[in-house]
Design an enzyme around this catalytic site. Structure first.
Site, PDB file in Angstrom:
ATOM      1  N   ASP A 118       0.660 -27.551  41.380  1.00 24.87           N
ATOM      2  CA  ASP A 118      -0.794 -27.043  41.225  1.00 24.87           C
ATOM      3  C   ASP A 118      -0.835 -25.619  40.838  1.00 24.87           C
ATOM      4  O   ASP A 118      -1.625 -24.889  40.318  1.00 24.87           O
ATOM      5  CB  ASP A 118      -1.560 -27.259  42.717  1.00 24.87           C
ATOM      6  N   GLU A 177       0.606 -28.997  51.141  1.00 27.33           N
ATOM      7  CA  GLU A 177       0.846 -27.645  51.921  1.00 27.33           C
ATOM      8  C   GLU A 177       0.127 -27.652  53.318  1.00 27.33           C
ATOM      9  O   GLU A 177      -0.893 -28.252  53.464  1.00 27.33           O
ATOM     10  CB  GLU A 177       0.045 -26.479  51.174  1.00 27.33           C
ATOM     11  N   GLU A 217       8.840 -22.076  51.048  1.00 29.54           N
ATOM     12  CA  GLU A 217       8.569 -21.137  50.308  1.00 29.54           C
ATOM     13  C   GLU A 217       8.466 -19.526  50.801  1.00 29.54           C
ATOM     14  O   GLU A 217       8.078 -19.496  51.657  1.00 29.54           O
ATOM     15  CB  GLU A 217       7.268 -21.310  49.469  1.00 29.54           C
TER      16      GLU A 217
HETATM   17  N1  LIG Z   1       4.326 -18.626  37.746  1.00 30.64           N
HETATM   18  C1  LIG Z   1       4.220 -18.971  38.954  1.00 30.64           C
HETATM   19  N2  LIG Z   1       5.185 -19.001  39.682  1.00 30.64           N
HETATM   20  C2  LIG Z   1       5.146 -19.033  41.075  1.00 30.64           C
HETATM   21  O1  LIG Z   1       6.323 -19.197  41.639  1.00 30.64           O
HETATM   22  C3  LIG Z   1       4.040 -19.492  41.458  1.00 30.64           C
HETATM   23  C4  LIG Z   1       2.967 -19.523  40.790  1.00 30.64           C
HETATM   24  N3  LIG Z   1       3.089 -19.096  39.536  1.00 30.64           N
HETATM   25  N4  LIG Z   1       1.599 -19.838  41.205  1.00 30.64           N
HETATM   26  C5  LIG Z   1       1.391 -20.398  42.625  1.00 30.64           C
HETATM   27  C6  LIG Z   1       2.657 -19.941  43.312  1.00 30.64           C
HETATM   28  C7  LIG Z   1       2.283 -18.267  43.640  1.00 30.64           C
HETATM   29  N5  LIG Z   1       3.617 -17.889  44.151  1.00 30.64           N
HETATM   30  C8  LIG Z   1       4.142 -16.708  44.427  1.00 30.64           C
HETATM   31  C9  LIG Z   1       3.582 -15.600  43.709  1.00 30.64           C
HETATM   32  C10 LIG Z   1       4.088 -14.278  43.923  1.00 30.64           C
HETATM   33  C11 LIG Z   1       4.866 -14.008  45.023  1.00 30.64           C
HETATM   34  C12 LIG Z   1       5.427 -12.718  45.096  1.00 30.64           C
HETATM   35  O2  LIG Z   1       5.344 -11.774  44.227  1.00 30.64           O
HETATM   36  N6  LIG Z   1       6.227 -12.258  46.184  1.00 30.64           N
HETATM   37  C13 LIG Z   1       6.579 -10.990  46.769  1.00 30.64           C
HETATM   38  C14 LIG Z   1       6.926 -10.978  48.174  1.00 30.64           C
HETATM   39  C15 LIG Z   1       6.409  -9.889  48.578  1.00 30.64           C
HETATM   40  C16 LIG Z   1       6.921  -9.606  50.106  1.00 30.64           C
HETATM   41  O3  LIG Z   1       6.175 -10.158  51.214  1.00 30.64           O
HETATM   42  O4  LIG Z   1       8.093  -8.780  50.391  1.00 30.64           O
HETATM   43  C17 LIG Z   1       7.861 -10.806  45.720  1.00 30.64           C
HETATM   44  O5  LIG Z   1       8.284  -9.486  45.644  1.00 30.64           O
HETATM   45  O6  LIG Z   1       8.578 -11.855  45.495  1.00 30.64           O
HETATM   46  C18 LIG Z   1       5.480 -14.963  45.581  1.00 30.64           C
HETATM   47  C19 LIG Z   1       4.992 -16.441  45.454  1.00 30.64           C
HETATM   48  C20 LIG Z   1       4.695 -19.023  43.916  1.00 30.64           C
HETATM   49  N7  LIG Z   1       4.226 -19.963  42.991  1.00 30.64           N
HETATM   50  C1  LIG Z   2       6.212 -23.238  43.437  1.00 28.13           C
HETATM   51  C2  LIG Z   2       6.079 -24.775  43.672  1.00 28.13           C
HETATM   52  C3  LIG Z   2       6.781 -25.095  44.820  1.00 28.13           C
HETATM   53  C4  LIG Z   2       4.864 -25.394  43.720  1.00 28.13           C
HETATM   54  O1  LIG Z   2       3.920 -25.809  44.613  1.00 28.13           O
HETATM   55  C5  LIG Z   2       3.718 -25.404  42.555  1.00 28.13           C
HETATM   56  O2  LIG Z   2       4.602 -25.080  41.306  1.00 28.13           O
HETATM   57  O3  LIG Z   2       2.479 -25.644  42.654  1.00 28.13           O
HETATM   58 MG   LIG Z   3       2.095 -25.912  44.519  1.00 28.37          MG
END
Ligand SMILES: Nc1nc(=O)c2c([nH]1)NC[C@@H]1CN(c3ccc(C(=O)N[C@@H](CCC(=O)O)C(=O)O)cc3)CN21
Ligand SMILES: CC(C)C(=O)C(=O)O
Ligand SMILES: [Mg+2]
Length: 263
Positions: A45, A114, A180
């Site tokens: 998604d 989820e 995740e």
């Molecule tokens: N392009 C894209 N990639 C993805 O992996 C993704 C999506 N979109 N859309 C749905 C979700 C959103 N996701 C995400 C988006 C941002 C972070 C992120 O930036 N996390 C921080 C963590 C910060 C912390 O708590 O330490 C990071 O720095 O990675 C993680 C998962 C994973 N999924």
């Molecule tokens: C990041 C993966 C695990 C997902 O659920 C998605 O792409 O929607």
């Molecule tokens: Mg998903």
């Protein structure tokens, strides 16, 4: 190539071999990704963000998921196809069963949902009826409004709860997990606690499989990318080589490296 099934992934886990997964949303990339030997494709998604331009996955509908699952199914050459159940498509058990049926008819081999420990009832209803279920735990992007952002989950006490939840959901019938954005030690502990294959994204090097959003690993994503992302395009030079490099790096335990992981 003999088609990959859930049993293939289970056998790989039992042998201690890694496998790779990418998101996929269309027929052309489906053919390319499956030809690279990538064991599974996820119609995520995340398409709401990378294809549709929304700032979360919440606007994605069942019709969207069915359409993209059909596209991926047509191009597939032997990979296992997993499809996400979108936001609130599991409002009650009857709705959940109907929506899972739509994804399976569209060509999915397994659905992903989820949630947390409360998923047990829905997972049992699906698995009893022949729909394999992957439980998505840890950072669950459909709960972004409650989590207050895309933040690392499972730190401290929450990590122990996550291990118990995974065991409970496996007992309810879950045949795979996506984990995740959790500390690597929790990724390892959950992977050891269940016999079903665990697919990590930002969950450290010890999960059975690794998944990334295709656009992220091709370096195509606009704006911020998470810490767990590696661009495989820079060194590979073309898209097919980037898919193959990702697959090999996961197989050989070279991806994720410490800089892609959370402590
Ligand atoms: N392009 C894209 N990639 C993805 O992996 C993704 C999506 N979109 N859309 C749905 C979700 C959103 N996701 C995400 C988006 C941002 C972070 C992120 O930036 N996390 C921080 C963590 C910060 C912390 O708590 O330490 C990071 O720095 O990675 C993680 C998962 C994973 N999924
Ligand atoms: C990041 C993966 C695990 C997902 O659920 C998605 O792409 O929607
Ligand atoms: Mg998903």
């Amino acid at each position: 190539m003999t088609p990959i099934t859930l049993n293939t992934l289970k056998a790989l886990k039992a042998k201690g071999e890694k496998f790779s997964v990418l998101t996929c949303y269309d027929a052309t990339f489906s053919t390319r990704i499956s030809q690279a030997g990538i064991e599974a494709m996820l119609i995520g998604d995340s398409l709401g963000m990378v294809l549709q331009g929304h700032d979360s996955t919440l606007p994605v509908t069942m019709d969207d998921m069915v359409y993209h699952t059909q596209c991926v199914s047509r191009g597939n050459q032997g990979s296992l196809i997993m499809a996400d159940l979108p936001f609130l498509s599991d409002a009650d058990i009857a709705t959940l069963l109907n929506n899972a049926a739509r994804l399976m008819r569209a060509g999915a081999h397994m659905v992903k949902i989820e949630g947390d420990h409360w998923l047990a009832e829905g997972i049992q209803a699906l698995s009893q009826r022949g729909v394999p279920v992957c439980a998505h735990l840890g950072l669950t992007p459909q709960m972004v409004n409650q989590l207050g952002g895309y933040r690392v989950q499972g730190r401290g006490e929450a990590g122990q709860l996550l291990i118990e939840t995974a065991k409970k959901l496996e007992a309810a019938g879950a045949s795979a997990f996506v984990l995740e954005c959790v500390p690597s030690e929790i990724g390892q502990a959950v992977t050891q606690a269940v016999s079903a294959p665990v697919i990590g994204i930002g969950a450290g090097p010890d999960t059975d499989g690794q998944v990334l959003v295709m656009h992220d690993m091709l370096g195509a994503t606009v704006g911020h990318t998470a810490k767990f992302v590696k661009n495989f395009m820079t060194e590979a030079g073309d898209i097919q080589a980037a898919f193959e490099a990702f697959h090999q790096a996961v197989k050989q335990g070279q991806f994720p490296a410490p800089e892609h992981c959370f402590k």
